[in-house]
Design a protein around this motif. Structure first.
Motif: not given
Length: 332
Positions: A56, A61-62, A104, A108
């Motif tokens: 992430r 964005s991923v 989702t 992080e």
């Protein structure tokens, strides 16, 4: 925090090969699969896998790191194991779609979503010890993971094994479970006998790899590692670190490295050594063990170049610096 690789997303991507073609990928419960007890994989180890990560970024964005390289290696492993051919388009679709489903849940930084594509032979036959499985299963598991170094960075102790090999020489470049199984007993014995963290396999004095990672020696501004051949795994993190080292102006020498040269170079104060892999990126090596004697590598602690290289790779993975090599695939 759960131990690395023990927590999974509820669903995984799955496709099967029936001898003629691949099924349309579906997303199914990740806690079970159906296999005949005579499945080829259970008796003759027709299995390979990959390990890659999605990260992430600060903008939300991923991005998946080096997906194309991991797909290419799984296709190569499948071919070398005589498993049914996997197309890059199929595996990319499976990886991207399952990551999108759980976008989702991607942690992080310094956490990430670990991605484990796996290909296994499923033909029910115990009479095919010398023949390949004509059917197979391909699935992609997701496992959210935290900071590998959450407990602090501890330089590793490596036992130099100059007689045995990690696996059969012609199987080294296959990322297969059997190779990890063959290294398990030597690693356990090294832990019990000399408190080693890992075994560095050096058959005939030729420095190769550990049970689960590639080995890198850093002597000043030169990085030395074994040249690619079929005897050991062609690590994608290894390739990434070598590329970044070249970008930084370091001299990268992919060549034969003997145990005698390794011990000699390790005695220099500026020398560093590290293991490269998907999980930890770069882990420092502080001690080499040979014939019952400890040899300190440089200062015996994490060196500045190892730290700089790991931070540089993390910065690309986390979107904190430019991805000039096109290593990231944005999925959301």
């Amino acid at each position: 925090m759960a131990a690395f690789g023990t927590r999974f997303m509820p669903e995984m991507a799955l496709s099967t090969f029936d001898g003629d073609g691949w099924s349309q990928p579906v997303q199914v419960a990740a806690d079970q699969i159906s296999l005949h007890p005579a499945a080829h994989v259970l008796h003759y180890s027709s299995t390979c896998f990959e390990g890659l990560k999605a990260f992430r970024h600060d903008d939300g964005s991923v991005n998946i790191f080096r997906m194309e390289a991991n797909i290419a290696r799984l296709i190569q492993s499948s071919q070398l194991l005589a498993l049914p051919k996997v197309t890059p388009e199929l595996l990319e679709e499976m990886i991207v779609n399952i990551v999108k489903k759980y976008v989702t849940d991607v942690p992080e930084p310094p956490g990430s979503m670990y991605i484990r594509p796996t290909h296994i032979g499923t033909e029910p036959s115990i009479g095919k010890a010398a023949s390949p499985s004509l059917t197979s299963m391909l699935y992609v598991l997701l496992s959210p993971v935290g900071d590998y170094f959450s407990g602090g960075i501890r330089p590793l102790r490596l036992l130099l094994e100059e007689h045995g090999s990690r696996c059969a020489a012609h199987m080294g470049m296959v990322k297969s479970g059997g190779n990890y199984a063959s290294a398990l007993q030597p690693i356990m014995q090294a832990r019990a006998s000399v408190n080693a963290d890992q075994v560095l396999f050096c058959p005939g004095g030729d420095v190769q790899e550990t049970g689960a990672a590639n080995f890198l020696l850093i002597d000043g501004d030169e990085m030395i590692t074994k040249a690619l051949d079929s005897s050991f795994l062609h690590g994608i993190t290894r390739d990434s670190i070598l590329t970044i080292a070249r970008d930084m102006g370091m001299k990268v020498s992919e060549r034969e490295l003997s145990v005698d040269e390794l011990i000699e170079r390790a005695s220099k104060p500026e020398t560093e050594a590290a293991l490269s892999g998907t999980a930890a990126v770069l882990t420092p090596v502080g001690t080499l063990i040979r014939d019952g004697k400890d040899y300190r590598v440089g200062s015996g602690t994490q060196g500045p170049t190892t730290e700089k290289l790991r931070k540089a790779l993390n910065a690309i993975q986390w979107g904190q610096t430019a991805d000039k090599h096109g290593w990231l695939t944005k999925v959301s």
